[in-house]
Design a protein around this motif. Structure first.
Motif, PDB file in Angstrom:
ATOM      1  N   ASP A  34      21.294  23.461  12.635  1.00  0.00           N
ATOM      2  CA  ASP A  34      22.468  23.830  13.420  1.00  0.00           C
ATOM      3  C   ASP A  34      22.235  23.307  14.833  1.00  0.00           C
ATOM      4  N   LEU A  35      22.815  22.165  15.139  1.00  0.00           N
ATOM      5  CA  LEU A  35      22.561  21.506  16.421  1.00  0.00           C
ATOM      6  C   LEU A  35      23.580  21.853  17.497  1.00  0.00           C
ATOM      7  N   ALA A  36      24.642  22.568  17.150  1.00  0.00           N
ATOM      8  CA  ALA A  36      25.652  22.932  18.151  1.00  0.00           C
ATOM      9  C   ALA A  36      25.053  23.725  19.310  1.00  0.00           C
ATOM     10  N   PRO A  37      24.248  24.774  19.057  1.00  0.00           N
ATOM     11  CA  PRO A  37      23.670  25.509  20.183  1.00  0.00           C
ATOM     12  C   PRO A  37      22.722  24.658  21.022  1.00  0.00           C
ATOM     13  N   VAL A  38      22.051  23.715  20.396  1.00  0.00           N
ATOM     14  CA  VAL A  38      21.137  22.824  21.128  1.00  0.00           C
ATOM     15  C   VAL A  38      21.922  22.020  22.158  1.00  0.00           C
ATOM     16  N   VAL A  39      23.016  21.412  21.728  1.00  0.00           N
ATOM     17  CA  VAL A  39      23.834  20.604  22.638  1.00  0.00           C
ATOM     18  C   VAL A  39      24.522  21.493  23.666  1.00  0.00           C
ATOM     19  N   ALA A  40      24.971  22.682  23.251  1.00  0.00           N
ATOM     20  CA  ALA A  40      25.628  23.601  24.195  1.00  0.00           C
ATOM     21  C   ALA A  40      24.684  24.004  25.322  1.00  0.00           C
ATOM     22  N   ARG A  41      23.411  24.249  24.995  1.00  0.00           N
ATOM     23  CA  ARG A  41      22.439  24.613  26.040  1.00  0.00           C
ATOM     24  C   ARG A  41      22.223  23.473  27.018  1.00  0.00           C
ATOM     25  N   ILE A  42      22.122  22.263  26.506  1.00  0.00           N
ATOM     26  CA  ILE A  42      21.927  21.102  27.379  1.00  0.00           C
ATOM     27  C   ILE A  42      23.149  20.910  28.265  1.00  0.00           C
ATOM     28  N   ALA A  43      24.338  21.022  27.669  1.00  0.00           N
ATOM     29  CA  ALA A  43      25.572  20.871  28.449  1.00  0.00           C
ATOM     30  C   ALA A  43      25.636  21.906  29.566  1.00  0.00           C
ATOM     31  N   ALA A  44      25.358  23.160  29.236  1.00  0.00           N
ATOM     32  CA  ALA A  44      25.402  24.222  30.245  1.00  0.00           C
ATOM     33  C   ALA A  44      24.381  23.963  31.351  1.00  0.00           C
ATOM     34  N   ALA A  45      23.200  23.503  30.982  1.00  0.00           N
ATOM     35  CA  ALA A  45      22.156  23.228  31.981  1.00  0.00           C
ATOM     36  C   ALA A  45      22.572  22.109  32.922  1.00  0.00           C
ATOM     37  N   GLU A  46      23.447  21.225  32.459  1.00  0.00           N
ATOM     38  CA  GLU A  46      23.925  20.114  33.283  1.00  0.00           C
ATOM     39  C   GLU A  46      25.290  20.398  33.907  1.00  0.00           C
ATOM     40  N   GLY A  47      25.748  21.650  33.817  1.00  0.00           N
ATOM     41  CA  GLY A  47      27.021  22.036  34.432  1.00  0.00           C
ATOM     42  C   GLY A  47      28.243  21.564  33.678  1.00  0.00           C
ATOM     43  N   LEU A  48      28.115  21.355  32.379  1.00  0.00           N
ATOM     44  CA  LEU A  48      29.218  20.868  31.562  1.00  0.00           C
ATOM     45  C   LEU A  48      29.730  21.968  30.644  1.00  0.00           C
ATOM     46  N   GLN A  49      30.958  21.845  30.231  1.00  0.00           N
ATOM     47  CA  GLN A  49      31.533  22.692  29.190  1.00  0.00           C
ATOM     48  C   GLN A  49      31.199  22.052  27.851  1.00  0.00           C
ATOM     49  N   SER A  50      31.230  22.845  26.786  1.00  0.00           N
ATOM     50  CA  SER A  50      31.036  22.270  25.448  1.00  0.00           C
ATOM     51  C   SER A  50      31.985  22.948  24.471  1.00  0.00           C
ATOM     52  N   ARG A  51      32.431  22.168  23.500  1.00  0.00           N
ATOM     53  CA  ARG A  51      33.343  22.666  22.472  1.00  0.00           C
ATOM     54  C   ARG A  51      32.983  22.043  21.135  1.00  0.00           C
ATOM     55  N   LEU A  52      33.149  22.821  20.077  1.00  0.00           N
ATOM     56  CA  LEU A  52      32.868  22.362  18.720  1.00  0.00           C
ATOM     57  C   LEU A  52      34.152  21.870  18.064  1.00  0.00           C
ATOM     58  N   VAL A  53      34.083  20.700  17.435  1.00  0.00           N
ATOM     59  CA  VAL A  53      35.211  20.128  16.704  1.00  0.00           C
ATOM     60  C   VAL A  53      34.751  19.867  15.273  1.00  0.00           C
ATOM     61  N   ALA A  54      35.571  20.257  14.311  1.00  0.00           N
ATOM     62  CA  ALA A  54      35.289  19.979  12.906  1.00  0.00           C
ATOM     63  C   ALA A  54      36.437  19.160  12.329  1.00  0.00           C
ATOM     64  N   SER A  55      36.093  18.064  11.678  1.00  0.00           N
ATOM     65  CA  SER A  55      37.116  17.288  10.981  1.00  0.00           C
ATOM     66  C   SER A  55      36.957  17.578   9.490  1.00  0.00           C
ATOM     67  N   ASN A  56      38.035  17.960   8.860  1.00  0.00           N
ATOM     68  CA  ASN A  56      37.976  18.369   7.462  1.00  0.00           C
ATOM     69  C   ASN A  56      37.646  17.205   6.545  1.00  0.00           C
ATOM     70  N   GLY A  57      36.832  17.510   5.570  1.00  0.00           N
ATOM     71  CA  GLY A  57      36.549  16.537   4.533  1.00  0.00           C
ATOM     72  C   GLY A  57      37.674  16.513   3.513  1.00  0.00           C
ATOM     73  N   ASP A  58      37.607  15.565   2.623  1.00  0.00           N
ATOM     74  CA  ASP A  58      38.607  15.427   1.571  1.00  0.00           C
ATOM     75  C   ASP A  58      37.884  15.173   0.254  1.00  0.00           C
ATOM     76  N   PRO A  59      37.771  16.210  -0.597  1.00  0.00           N
ATOM     77  CA  PRO A  59      37.046  16.042  -1.858  1.00  0.00           C
ATOM     78  C   PRO A  59      37.598  14.915  -2.726  1.00  0.00           C
ATOM     79  N   ASP A  60      38.908  14.678  -2.661  1.00  0.00           N
ATOM     80  CA  ASP A  60      39.500  13.595  -3.451  1.00  0.00           C
ATOM     81  C   ASP A  60      39.010  12.224  -2.991  1.00  0.00           C
TER      82      ASP A  60
END
Length: 105
Positions: A34-60
């Motif tokens: 789970d790398l989202a918290p890793v990147v969020a911590r780095i972003a916060a330490a550098e004064g940046l906002q962070s947001r998670l985006v998920a693009s849906n897969g398509d089983p077909d």
């Protein structure tokens, strides 16, 4: 995982080349970590906002959901397609420190 690309020093280098209003995008899809918290911590330490985006897969089409973390100074324009990521109190990764065990799912 290319840890050297997910450190405070790497983000500082990226920011030197980022235009004002630009956004850093980290592809963090991973079966084991789970790398989202890793990147969020780095972003916060550098004064940046962070947001998670998920693009849906398509089983077909035999595709899987992919996950991205956006980091930038102002991510308001992404509020409809993403979720905010709060930084936790763990130490951000640097060139001298990383801890894969804390990122295990």
């Amino acid at each position: 995982i290319p840890i050297h690309l997910m450190t405070r020093e790497a983000v500082r280098a990226y920011l030197r080349h980022l235009k004002p209003g630009g956004v850093l995008a980290f592809h963090i899809s991973n079966w084991s970590f789970d790398l989202a918290p890793v990147v969020a911590r780095i972003a916060a330490a550098e004064g940046l906002q962070s947001r998670l985006v998920a693009s849906n897969g398509d089983p077909d089409r035999l595709t899987y959901t992919s996950y991205w973390v956006l980091a930038g100074r102002d991510l308001a324009r992404f509020h409809r397609l993403s979720s905010p990521l709060p930084a936790d109190s763990r130490r951000p990764w640097t060139d001298d420190y990383s801890n894969l065990l804390e990122a295990v799912k």
